[in-house]
Scaffold this motif. Structure first.
Motif, mmCIF file in Angstrom:
data_model
loop_
_atom_site.group_PDB
_atom_site.id
_atom_site.type_symbol
_atom_site.label_atom_id
_atom_site.label_comp_id
_atom_site.label_asym_id
_atom_site.label_seq_id
_atom_site.Cartn_x
_atom_site.Cartn_y
_atom_site.Cartn_z
ATOM 1 N N ASP A 183 26.278 39.705 21.478
ATOM 2 C CA ASP A 183 26.587 39.056 20.083
ATOM 3 C C ASP A 183 25.373 38.010 19.817
ATOM 4 O O ASP A 183 24.857 37.088 20.663
ATOM 5 N N ARG A 184 24.728 38.052 18.669
ATOM 6 C CA ARG A 184 23.618 36.971 18.380
ATOM 7 C C ARG A 184 24.235 35.520 18.094
ATOM 8 O O ARG A 184 23.250 34.697 18.526
ATOM 9 N N ASP A 185 25.413 35.337 18.128
ATOM 10 C CA ASP A 185 25.853 34.055 17.692
ATOM 11 C C ASP A 185 26.946 33.696 19.074
ATOM 12 O O ASP A 185 27.596 34.500 19.624
ATOM 13 N N ASN A 234 24.609 31.695 27.585
ATOM 14 C CA ASN A 234 23.327 32.451 27.403
ATOM 15 C C ASN A 234 22.228 31.798 26.580
ATOM 16 O O ASN A 234 22.562 30.786 26.046
ATOM 17 N N CYS A 235 20.915 32.565 26.590
ATOM 18 C CA CYS A 235 19.909 32.220 25.523
ATOM 19 C C CYS A 235 19.123 33.357 25.219
ATOM 20 O O CYS A 235 19.300 34.594 26.049
ATOM 21 N N GLY A 236 18.585 33.449 24.144
ATOM 22 C CA GLY A 236 17.688 34.473 23.540
ATOM 23 C C GLY A 236 18.427 34.994 22.224
ATOM 24 O O GLY A 236 19.355 34.509 21.605
ATOM 25 N N ALA A 237 17.808 36.013 21.758
ATOM 26 C CA ALA A 237 18.192 36.356 20.394
ATOM 27 C C ALA A 237 19.650 36.876 20.432
ATOM 28 O O ALA A 237 20.592 36.996 19.434
ATOM 29 N N ARG A 264 27.231 29.417 16.208
ATOM 30 C CA ARG A 264 25.914 29.260 15.878
ATOM 31 C C ARG A 264 25.057 30.305 16.981
ATOM 32 O O ARG A 264 25.804 30.666 17.905
ATOM 33 N N PRO A 265 23.994 30.626 16.412
ATOM 34 C CA PRO A 265 23.191 31.448 17.463
ATOM 35 C C PRO A 265 23.089 30.795 18.676
ATOM 36 O O PRO A 265 22.935 29.765 18.922
ATOM 37 N N TRP A 266 22.769 31.491 19.730
ATOM 38 C CA TRP A 266 22.592 31.343 21.076
ATOM 39 C C TRP A 266 21.420 30.390 21.053
ATOM 40 O O TRP A 266 20.216 30.703 20.235
#
Ligand code: MD6
Ligand code: FE
Length: 216
Positions: A82-84, A66-69, A90-92
């Motif tokens: 999920d943000r991570d 994934n990418c994004g918030a 770590r965040p995406w």
């Protein structure tokens, strides 16, 4: 010589209705192809493709990142955003500018102006991979459309209705095609049968699908 081409009015991509609220824009991703593929390589270097496990315990044949918030994930406890990245902790990776531009432009052509996706699920199909019939309903705000970009090997897209056993129509999705869907068909069942063997000249022996959502 070049002034011959300066006044050509760009034509909108061919516009194929799939259902109410859903449209297929043939080749709409081609102007973004180079930038998107380069950005994809950077994303995958940070958050690699992986085969996730469904709540029922099956390992998916489609590899995802994934990418994004926020990113879509599944494991034994369920489906969620999920943000991570659970693999890296770590965040995406951030959503690249070229991804935003592609999603915004396709959504506008399809009649959904001002689309600002906060999540992009990236699916990688190798020959034999498939995605069984499902609905996309983990997003909080279902008034946003989904913008779905196909790159690489062609696939058949199965598109049904609101009920799992509604009749299914099939669409061939090829390199550069973008499906935008929302409104009355936002919750329609859909899937991708087994990808056929093949080799794409720029993407290789795989199909990449980007689906942009407003998830949060
Ligand atoms: C795929 N796409 O094309 C899988 N979901 O590989 C999806 O599951 C999908 O294309 C929601 C909206 C558009 C899609
Ligand atoms: Fe889906």
């Amino acid at each position: 010589m070049s002034d011959l081409f300066d006044n050509i009015i760009p034509l909108d991509p061919p516009f194929e209705p799939m259902a109410q609220g859903a449209v297929l824009l043939r080749g709409a991703a081609l102007p973004f192809e180079k930038d998107v593929l380069a950005a994809l390589n950077r994303i995958v270097a940070q958050s690699p493709f992986r085969h996730m496990v469904t709540p029922g315990g099956f390992t998916m044949s489609v590899a995802m990142t994934n990418c994004g918030a926020a990113g879509w994930v599944t494991d034994r406890s369920g489906y969620r955003y999920d943000r991570d990245d659970p693999e890296t902790g770590r965040p995406w990776p951030a959503m690249p500018e070229s991804f935003h531009e592609l999603a915004l432009s396709a959504a506008s052509l399809a009649g959904y102006p001002g689309f600002r996706p906060d999540a992009c699920l990236i699916n990688r199909y190798e020959p034999g991979a498939r995605l069984s019939l499902h609905q996309d309903k983990n997003e909080r705000d279902l008034t946003n459309p989904i913008v779905s970009v196909s790159l690489g090997l062609p696939a058949i897209f199965q598109f049904g209705g609101l009920k799992r056993n509604d009749p299914i129509r099939k669409f061939a999705l090829r390199h550069g095609d973008v499906a935008v869907w929302g409104g009355p068909s936002r919750l329609f069942y859909h899937g991708v049968p087994e990808l056929k063997e093949g080799m794409h000249e720029t993407v290789g022996r795989m199909r990449i699908n980007l689906t942009f959502r407003g998830a949060l």
